[in-house]
Design a protein around this motif. Structure first.
Motif, PDB file in Angstrom:
ATOM      1  N   PRO A 272      97.236  21.172   3.688  1.00 53.62           N
ATOM      2  CA  PRO A 272      96.101  22.369   4.449  1.00 53.62           C
ATOM      3  C   PRO A 272      96.434  22.371   5.674  1.00 53.62           C
ATOM      4  CG  PRO A 272      94.805  21.019   2.717  1.00 53.62           C
ATOM      5  CD  PRO A 272      96.486  20.410   2.678  1.00 53.62           C
ATOM      6  N   TYR A 282      95.106  25.936   5.533  1.00 56.32           N
ATOM      7  CA  TYR A 282      93.427  25.956   4.848  1.00 56.32           C
ATOM      8  C   TYR A 282      92.774  27.214   5.053  1.00 56.32           C
ATOM      9  CZ  TYR A 282      88.748  24.510   5.189  1.00 56.32           C
ATOM     10  OH  TYR A 282      87.251  24.347   4.927  1.00 56.32           O
ATOM     11  N   ARG A 285      93.889  29.522   2.542  1.00 52.62           N
ATOM     12  CA  ARG A 285      93.100  29.338   1.167  1.00 52.62           C
ATOM     13  C   ARG A 285      91.693  29.867   1.134  1.00 52.62           C
ATOM     14  NH1 ARG A 285      96.232  23.334  -0.072  1.00 52.62           N
ATOM     15  NH2 ARG A 285      98.075  24.512  -0.270  1.00 52.62           N
ATOM     16  N   CYS A 309      94.171  21.254  -3.987  1.00 52.32           N
ATOM     17  CA  CYS A 309      94.473  22.415  -3.478  1.00 52.32           C
ATOM     18  C   CYS A 309      93.601  23.585  -3.778  1.00 52.32           C
ATOM     19  CB  CYS A 309      95.910  23.003  -4.020  1.00 52.32           C
ATOM     20  SG  CYS A 309      97.426  21.879  -3.704  1.00 52.32           S
ATOM     21  N   ALA A 312      89.625  24.581  -0.639  1.00 48.66           N
ATOM     22  CA  ALA A 312      89.522  25.298   0.552  1.00 48.66           C
ATOM     23  C   ALA A 312      89.181  26.935  -0.173  1.00 48.66           C
ATOM     24  CB  ALA A 312      90.602  25.541   1.352  1.00 48.66           C
TER      25      ALA A 312
END
Length: 345
Positions: A272, A282, A285, A309, A312
């Motif tokens: 991220p 990050y 996402r 994963c 975010a």
């Protein structure tokens, strides 16, 4: 110096278009290249958990140390002390072609046609290995789409670089990259220079960093710069070759760029905190989560992420939708990534 003999892979060894690895390179006079590579690879461990390797030169010859396992399992202070020098490259592997064995661990090492030596680390996956094998004079197997006498596409690249006796390593890299088809972000070294090169599409990431006391690093992701105190200079552009030696950093365009960055880097592969383009993974996402809330609204009590994963993206979805965010799944943080294990399809 280690020189691996290629072996014939089985069809099972070559299944799947998997191309997540981590690469790192450093040129830093007066610094301990092996230790810098160690920390860089440690930050890139999420990109490959099967093997780890480092190649280092003191300006005269290359030493390679590699083994199966995680970075902190392979290298300890005693082992790092045995590979001294001011330039080096490193690699953590998630197997793409070839079995998950010591023979296929990287960096790949080759003795050149002129009696020198090179080492190579590769993140990517080539799609024309039969053609490359025939370029080397090796028989190919059209049915299996893989050369008979080479276990990985990375070994093929290293062999192609080592065969040229009539040109410099830099020119050989340009020539070889022109033959390769597919995704490749490479770090390459001889005894006095390190190189970074990216395919014309820029499928896999590659960045350049500057060390506080001089010298440069090249890495798959920016967190490998952060851990050693280097600051981000820029990305290696698609179709670009950079070289670092005693004269500093130089760059050349070996192919016209046709950018096609892999979206899965944003979704899963990259950490991220990796910074790419104008944003971080990050932030990308989180924005994906916001957009998903707009395009696929639902009535729900909670937004729960699938760690790590999805965290975010889930927070972005919760923010945009107004649905409360909560953690409902817990991952054992002492277990590595399971998706990139060789047993996974």
């Amino acid at each position: 110096m280690l020189h691996e003999q290629p072996v014939q892979p089985s069809a099972q060894d070559r299944t799947g278009a998997r191309d997540e690895c981590g690469v790192f390179a450093v040129y830093a006079p007066g610094e301990d290249a092996a230790t810098l590579c160690y920390y860089g690879l440690y930050a890139l461990q999420h990109r490959g958990q099967e093997s780890a390797g480092i190649a280092v030169s003191d300006g005269t010859h290359i030493l390679v140390s590699k083994e199966m396992g995680l970075v902190n399992q392979v290298f300890d202070p005693q082992r790092l002390a045995g590979i001294t020098g001011h330039l080096g490259i490193g690699h953590v592997r998630y197997s793409t072609t070839g079995a998950s064995t010591w023979d296929n661990a990287q960096p790949a090492f080759k003795v050149t046609a002129t009696g020198g030596s090179i080492a190579l680390g590769h993140n990517g996956n080539l799609v024309n290995t039969v053609d490359l094998a025939r370029e080397l004079g090796l028989p190919g197997d059209a049915r299996s789409e893989a050369p008979r006498q080479c276990s990985t596409d990375s070994e093929l690249l290293a062999a192609l670089l080592a065969r040229d006796a009539d040109t410099s390593l830099e020119e050989s890299i340009v020539r070889t990259c022109g033959l390769a088809r597919g995704a490749f972000s490479l770090v390459v070294m001889d005894s006095d220079t390190v190189y970074g090169v990216r395919d014309a599409h820029g499928v896999r990431p590659l960045v350049i960093g500057r060390l506080p006391r001089g010298g440069y690093v090249i890495a798959s992701e920016t967190e490998a710069l952060d851990i050693i105190g280097a600051h981000l200079v820029r990305e290696v552009e698609p179709g670009e070759l950079v070289a670092i030696d005693e004269h500093g950093l130089r760059s050349r365009r070996w192919a016209e760029p046709t950018p096609a960055f892999c979206s899965f880097e944003y979704v899963y592969l990259a950490r991220p905190d990796h910074r790419t383009g104008e944003t971080s993974v990050y932030a990308a996402r989180r924005q994906m989560g916001r957009l998903l809330a707009d395009t696929a609204p639902v009535e729900a009590d909670l937004v729960i992420p699938v760690p790590e994963c999805g965290t975010a993206a889930a927070s972005g979805y919760a923010e945009a939708s107004g649905i409360p965010y909560a953690e409902g799944l817990v991952k054992n943080r002492y277990v590595g990534r399971t998706f990139i294990q060789p047993s996974q399809s």
